[in-house]
Design a protein around this motif. Structure first.
Motif, PDB file in Angstrom:
ATOM      1  N   TYR A 506      17.152 -18.938 -12.796  1.00  0.00           N
ATOM      2  CA  TYR A 506      16.976 -20.298 -12.065  1.00  0.00           C
ATOM      3  C   TYR A 506      16.228 -20.076 -11.098  1.00  0.00           C
ATOM      4  N   HIS A 507      15.970 -19.260 -10.650  1.00  0.00           N
ATOM      5  CA  HIS A 507      14.347 -19.330  -9.734  1.00  0.00           C
ATOM      6  C   HIS A 507      12.850 -18.865 -10.853  1.00  0.00           C
ATOM      7  N   GLY A 508      13.234 -19.027 -12.239  1.00  0.00           N
ATOM      8  CA  GLY A 508      11.369 -18.368 -13.036  1.00  0.00           C
ATOM      9  C   GLY A 508      11.760 -19.881 -14.068  1.00  0.00           C
ATOM     10  N   VAL A 509      12.578 -19.764 -15.057  1.00  0.00           N
ATOM     11  CA  VAL A 509      12.385 -19.973 -16.140  1.00  0.00           C
ATOM     12  C   VAL A 509      12.809 -21.503 -16.216  1.00  0.00           C
ATOM     13  N   GLU A 510      13.831 -22.004 -15.332  1.00  0.00           N
ATOM     14  CA  GLU A 510      14.889 -22.969 -15.160  1.00  0.00           C
ATOM     15  C   GLU A 510      14.048 -24.162 -14.520  1.00  0.00           C
ATOM     16  N   ASN A 511      13.049 -23.761 -13.539  1.00  0.00           N
ATOM     17  CA  ASN A 511      11.411 -24.710 -12.802  1.00  0.00           C
ATOM     18  C   ASN A 511      10.829 -24.173 -13.670  1.00  0.00           C
ATOM     19  N   SER A 512      10.305 -23.662 -14.417  1.00  0.00           N
ATOM     20  CA  SER A 512       9.658 -24.207 -15.351  1.00  0.00           C
ATOM     21  C   SER A 512       9.471 -25.160 -16.682  1.00  0.00           C
ATOM     22  N   ARG A 513       7.907 -25.379 -16.796  1.00  0.00           N
ATOM     23  CA  ARG A 513       8.096 -26.509 -17.980  1.00  0.00           C
ATOM     24  C   ARG A 513       8.042 -26.031 -19.286  1.00  0.00           C
ATOM     25  N   GLY A 514       7.456 -25.030 -18.890  1.00  0.00           N
ATOM     26  CA  GLY A 514       7.371 -24.282 -20.468  1.00  0.00           C
ATOM     27  C   GLY A 514       8.477 -23.780 -21.048  1.00  0.00           C
ATOM     28  N   LYS A 515       8.292 -22.931 -22.039  1.00  0.00           N
ATOM     29  CA  LYS A 515       8.770 -21.771 -22.423  1.00  0.00           C
ATOM     30  C   LYS A 515       9.214 -20.443 -21.738  1.00  0.00           C
ATOM     31  N   GLY A 516      10.484 -20.200 -21.415  1.00  0.00           N
ATOM     32  CA  GLY A 516      10.608 -19.500 -20.990  1.00  0.00           C
ATOM     33  C   GLY A 516      10.796 -18.414 -21.158  1.00  0.00           C
ATOM     34  N   ILE A 517      10.312 -16.656 -21.102  1.00  0.00           N
ATOM     35  CA  ILE A 517       9.951 -15.055 -21.690  1.00  0.00           C
ATOM     36  C   ILE A 517      10.477 -14.480 -20.523  1.00  0.00           C
ATOM     37  N   ILE A 518      11.497 -14.009 -20.766  1.00  0.00           N
ATOM     38  CA  ILE A 518      12.215 -13.089 -20.373  1.00  0.00           C
ATOM     39  C   ILE A 518      12.458 -11.753 -20.408  1.00  0.00           C
TER      40      ILE A 518
END
Length: 623
Positions: A506-518
């Motif tokens: 919610y603080h990293g991937v959701e606000n990013s336009r690209g593909k989120g990698i955790i």
């Protein structure tokens, strides 16, 4: 044996502590006041006395060194001058000629008179201003004497008799000196009666002994060396020869008493305190001849001023104790009386006569505040006793209403299970899978009896959580796990890592336009379990990162005190960090690393071992 002694000491200490606890406050106050009075006074008096003693000793040492140095310079200067005189005489042509002609067979009375007259003039010129010379003589190998007496004693009987009596010893000492002047002393009971400066005279051609020069030194000369230096410290000054013969002394009574002490002084000590004989001794050596100058003073005389100071300190301490004792007794009674009033009022207080327990307030200090507080407390208790039953009834009614309004979490869990079965019966697998994953997470949130779960179970819940999120974000979220198999069965508190994954979403991937990698990693490093959650989101600014890490480093006491001042109480990363510190200890917890628009890494540090310890945890998946 040691354990027995330790046990006995501990038992005595506990008995003393219990005795102190059992005595009245009045006695405790008096005891404390007396201790506070006596100990400082004793210490101040003792250290004042010792400091004064040390100061006086150091000053006496310094003063005695200065005086001894002055005496040393005077003696060396005079001895040097006497050596020069003796050297000049031994080189004089008239004396040399007289000694060389001593073996001639043509010596008659007239010749002897002429030689004697000529040598007398030589002696007179040499010692015209030398008052320290008593007499002198030239002795030929045939023991013929040419004598000069500075005190107009023409026969020179004293020097002649001593030289004849000690001739062998004198000539032996002079011969061993190889042409240098040596000192010879005529002593009685170790005390010098006559002192002589002796020099052998040699034939200039064959270096054979042709005669002896003897100079008698006036013993009063040594008194002159010490003249002007007499003081309380220097009144017992003594000069000793290299053979410990006493050349001169200032105080015969002190010399008789301490003669053995000053003759047995160790060479390596310049000054010392002889506690056996109770004297202070300082000494120094002449470089040539090796005479020793010693000064000494009895300690009772040296420390007379200190003893006077000691007596005054004792009188001052006794007077101070008397005055402070009176003040202490007055203060103790002044404090004990209101305390006893308070104790009496508390003992007499009961449900039936609370209003009769009030105390009259006569003072405005802390004890008066206690009286006032007690009166207020009594009024409050009276009020509470009057309304207690009505309050109890009201509270019970409120509790019943609260119980009736509660929703059982298991009812929600069972309802979800029913929806799952209905989805399966109606062939809707997406709904069934979603409800199943949600049920698993809800079950984890509700918890079972065991407070700890393995990392393998925790990661299973994370998989369920990611599965739920993928139905929303589809392919925008990817979870990569790099887990050391050794860590899978280490137990940790339930839902400790899942909130960090949720925070990364919610603080990293959701606000990013690209593909989120955790990326989720778990490994053991130096007996520590390190779990890291890394996302490729927007990152955190440097100022914000420093602020967040500073808050995470707070100890629990500081953190909970600061909660009341926080406007937004985050229970995501902050909550996990506090749970770790409460359960494992202050040195474990969370640390953040981040670069803006690149990555954010949350590092969790735990002990690398399984714990069976139970604790209290706040479990939440909110951030």
């Amino acid at each position: 044996m040691w354990n027995k002694i330790t046990s006995e000491m501990f038992s005595k200490l506990m008995n003393a502590l219990q005795f102190y606890r059992n005595i009245s406050i009045k006695k405790k106050l008096l005891l404390v006041l007396y201790i506070q009075i006596l100990i400082p006074l004793v210490f101040i008096g003792f250290f004042s006395f010792k400091s004064s003693e040390e100061i006086i000793t150091n000053k006496s040492l310094s003063y005695s060194k200065d005086i001894l140095s002055l005496i040393e310079l005077r003696l060396q200067d005079t001895v040097r001058n006497l050596n020069i005189i003796s050297q000049d005489l031994s080189s004089d042509e008239s004396i040399y000629e007289a000694l060389m002609n001593d073996d001639s067979n043509n010596i008659n009375m007239l010749y002897s008179y002429e030689v004697g007259s000529k040598l007398n003039n030589v002696f007179l010129n040499a010692v015209m201003t030398r008052t320290e010379i008593q007499s002198m003589c030239i002795v030929t190998n045939k023991k013929r004497f040419f004598i000069y007496d500075n005190n107009n004693n023409s026969d020179g009987s004293n020097i002649k008799s001593i030289v004849l009596q000690k001739y062998t010893e004198i000539t032996k000492s002079a011969a061993q000196a190889n042409g240098k002047a040596v000192w010879f002393f005529n002593t009685k009971n170790g005390v010098v009666q006559n002192s002589y400066l002796v020099r052998m005279i040699y034939n200039r051609d064959n270096y054979k002994e042709i005669g002896l020069l003897v100079v008698e030194i006036n013993m009063e000369f040594f008194d002159f060396v010490l003249q002007g230096l007499e003081s309380e410290v220097m009144q017992n000054t003594t000069i000793l020869s290299s053979d410990n013969e006493i050349i001169i002394y200032k105080n015969k009574a002190a010399l008789d008493k301490f003669k053995k002490v000053i003759q047995d002084i160790p060479n390596e000590k310049n000054s010392f305190v002889d506690k056996k004989n109770n004297i202070f001794v300082a000494h120094t050596y002449l470089s040539e001849p090796r005479w020793r100058i010693v000064t000494y003073i009895p300690l009772n005389q040296l420390y007379s001023d200190v003893e006077t100071l000691r007596d005054r300190i004792i009188l001052l301490c006794m007077g101070s104790i008397l005055i402070l004792s009176v003040v202490s007794v007055f203060m103790s009674f002044d404090m004990i009386k209101p305390i006893n009033q308070l104790v009496k009022a508390m003992k007499g207080m009961n449900i039936d006569n609370i209003s009769d327990s009030y105390i009259e307030i006569e003072r405005r200090d802390e004890l008066g505040f206690l009286h006032k507080t007690f009166n207020n407390m009594a009024k409050e208790i009276d009020h509470l006793v009057t309304w207690i039953y009505r309050e109890q009834i009201t509270r019970k009614e409120a509790e019943l209403k609260a119980l009736q309004s509660q929703i059982n979490p298991h009812f929600l869990f069972n309802t979800l299970e029913s929806i799952n079965w209905m989805a399966q019966l109606n062939n809707v697998p997406e709904i069934s899978s979603t409800v199943s994953d949600l049920s698993t997470l809800l079950e984890a949130s509700i918890g079972r009896d065991d407070r700890l779960i393995t990392i393998e179970e925790e990661f299973m819940y994370i998989d369920k959580y990611i599965a739920l999120l993928k139905r929303r974000f589809e392919d925008r979220i990817t979870l990569n796990k790099e887990v050391d198999p050794k860590v899978l069965y280490i137990k940790i508190p339930r839902l400790l890592i899942q909130p960090l994954i949720e925070n990364a979403v919610y603080h990293g991937v959701e606000n990013s336009r690209g593909k989120g990698i955790i990326t989720l990693t778990a490994s053991i490093r130096e007996d520590l379990l390190i779990i890291e959650v890394i996302d490729n989101g927007n990152g955190i600014s440097t100022d914000e990162l420093v602020k967040l890490n500073k808050g995470l480093e707070m100890d629990n006491d500081t953190y909970f005190k600061s909660l009341s001042n926080k406007k937004n109480k985050s229970i995501g990363i902050d909550n996990v960090n506090r749970r770790i510190k409460l359960f494992y200890g202050e040195k474990y917890g969370i640390n953040l690393e981040s670069k803006l628009n690149i990555y954010t890494k949350v590092s969790v540090t735990l002990p690398a071992q399984s714990y069976k310890k139970e604790g209290f945890y706040v479990q939440s998946t909110n951030n």
